[in-house]
Design a protein around this motif. Sequence first.
Motif, PDB file in Angstrom:
ATOM      1  N   ALA A  44       0.819  -1.221   0.000  1.00 17.75           N
ATOM      2  CA  ALA A  44       0.000   0.000   0.000  1.00 17.75           C
ATOM      3  C   ALA A  44       0.846   1.262   0.000  1.00 17.75           C
ATOM      4  CB  ALA A  44      -0.932  -0.008   1.207  1.00 17.75           C
ATOM      5  N   THR A  45       2.000   1.220   0.656  1.00 14.17           N
ATOM      6  CA  THR A  45       2.853   2.412   0.740  1.00 14.17           C
ATOM      7  C   THR A  45       3.865   2.512  -0.395  1.00 14.17           C
ATOM      8  OG1 THR A  45       4.485   1.321   2.158  1.00 14.17           O
ATOM      9  CG2 THR A  45       2.674   2.500   3.261  1.00 14.17           C
ATOM     10  N   GLY A  46       3.933   1.461  -1.225  1.00 16.08           N
ATOM     11  CA  GLY A  46       4.864   1.483  -2.347  1.00 16.08           C
ATOM     12  C   GLY A  46       6.246   0.969  -2.009  1.00 16.08           C
ATOM     13  N   ASP A  47       6.417   0.420  -0.808  1.00 13.26           N
ATOM     14  CA  ASP A  47       7.723  -0.101  -0.397  1.00 13.26           C
ATOM     15  C   ASP A  47       7.874  -1.598  -0.643  1.00 13.26           C
ATOM     16  OD1 ASP A  47       8.548   2.389   0.547  1.00 13.26           O
ATOM     17  OD2 ASP A  47       7.625   2.045   2.510  1.00 13.26           O
ATOM     18  N   TYR A  48       6.813  -2.220  -1.150  1.00 10.53           N
ATOM     19  CA  TYR A  48       6.854  -3.661  -1.370  1.00 10.53           C
ATOM     20  C   TYR A  48       7.873  -3.987  -2.452  1.00 10.53           C
ATOM     21  CZ  TYR A  48       5.406  -8.445  -2.169  1.00 10.53           C
ATOM     22  OH  TYR A  48       5.394  -9.810  -2.289  1.00 10.53           O
ATOM     23  N   ALA A  64       8.366 -11.730   1.833  1.00 12.00           N
ATOM     24  CA  ALA A  64       9.802 -11.484   2.012  1.00 12.00           C
ATOM     25  C   ALA A  64      10.081 -10.001   2.190  1.00 12.00           C
ATOM     26  CB  ALA A  64      10.584 -12.026   0.812  1.00 12.00           C
ATOM     27  N   ARG A  65      10.945  -9.702   3.162  1.00 13.37           N
ATOM     28  CA  ARG A  65      11.312  -8.308   3.439  1.00 13.37           C
ATOM     29  C   ARG A  65      12.750  -7.997   3.027  1.00 13.37           C
ATOM     30  NH1 ARG A  65       9.584  -9.000   9.385  1.00 13.37           N
ATOM     31  NH2 ARG A  65      11.823  -8.908   9.480  1.00 13.37           N
ATOM     32  N   THR A  66      13.493  -9.042   2.692  1.00 13.92           N
ATOM     33  CA  THR A  66      14.886  -8.842   2.307  1.00 13.92           C
ATOM     34  C   THR A  66      15.200  -9.580   1.015  1.00 13.92           C
ATOM     35  OG1 THR A  66      15.575 -10.715   3.653  1.00 13.92           O
ATOM     36  CG2 THR A  66      15.714  -8.540   4.695  1.00 13.92           C
ATOM     37  N   CYS A  67      16.219  -9.100   0.321  1.00 12.49           N
ATOM     38  CA  CYS A  67      16.690  -9.785  -0.886  1.00 12.49           C
ATOM     39  C   CYS A  67      17.449 -11.035  -0.467  1.00 12.49           C
ATOM     40  CB  CYS A  67      17.570  -8.844  -1.718  1.00 12.49           C
ATOM     41  SG  CYS A  67      19.118  -8.380  -0.916  1.00 12.49           S
ATOM     42  N   CYS A 102      19.125  -3.451   2.500  1.00 13.11           N
ATOM     43  CA  CYS A 102      20.033  -2.746   1.595  1.00 13.11           C
ATOM     44  C   CYS A 102      19.332  -1.762   0.659  1.00 13.11           C
ATOM     45  CB  CYS A 102      20.859  -3.736   0.777  1.00 13.11           C
ATOM     46  SG  CYS A 102      19.895  -4.657  -0.452  1.00 13.11           S
ATOM     47  N   GLY A 103      18.021  -1.858   0.556  1.00 10.72           N
ATOM     48  CA  GLY A 103      17.267  -0.947  -0.305  1.00 10.72           C
ATOM     49  C   GLY A 103      17.160  -1.383  -1.754  1.00 10.72           C
ATOM     50  N   ASN A 104      17.849  -2.456  -2.129  1.00  9.04           N
ATOM     51  CA  ASN A 104      17.778  -2.942  -3.501  1.00  9.04           C
ATOM     52  C   ASN A 104      16.466  -3.692  -3.735  1.00  9.04           C
ATOM     53  OD1 ASN A 104      20.300  -1.980  -4.358  1.00  9.04           O
ATOM     54  ND2 ASN A 104      21.335  -3.735  -3.424  1.00  9.04           N
TER      55      ASN A 104
END
Length: 114
Positions: free
Chosen positions: A81-85, A106-109, A91-93
Motif C-alpha cells: 500500500a505504501t509502495g515499499d513492497y 519477504a522483506r529482504t533480498c 540494503c534498499g535494492n
Amino acid sequence: MRPDPELRAALTADRAGTAERIVALTADLEAIVEASRLVATDDEHDPEGATIAFERSQTSTFLDDARKRLADLDGALERLATGDYGQCEACGNPIAAGRLLARPSARTCITCAS
C-alpha cells in the motif's frame, strides 16, 4: 514497486486463509486444554498424559507460527500500500521477482537474507 492487483489478491487470500487457520487452531487448543481438565492425567506417568501434552505443545507451536505468518502478510500488504513492497529493508535494492513469488512476504533480498 507498483501495486499489482494479482499480488494484492494473492496476499489477501493467503491472509484470509491464515486467519481461518488461527481460528481453527485456537479452537483446537481450547478443546485440548478442556479435555485435559476433564481427565485427571499425570503427564509424567500416564501414557495418555504425554500424548495430550504433546498435542497441546504442537498445536501451540502451529498457532504461534500462524500468528507470525499473519503479521508477515499484514506487513507485506502495508508495504504494498505504501509502495515499499519488493524493496529490501536491509540494503534498499529490489527483491528478485522469483523470491517474491516463492515468499510473497519477504522483506529482504536473497543476499541480505543469507
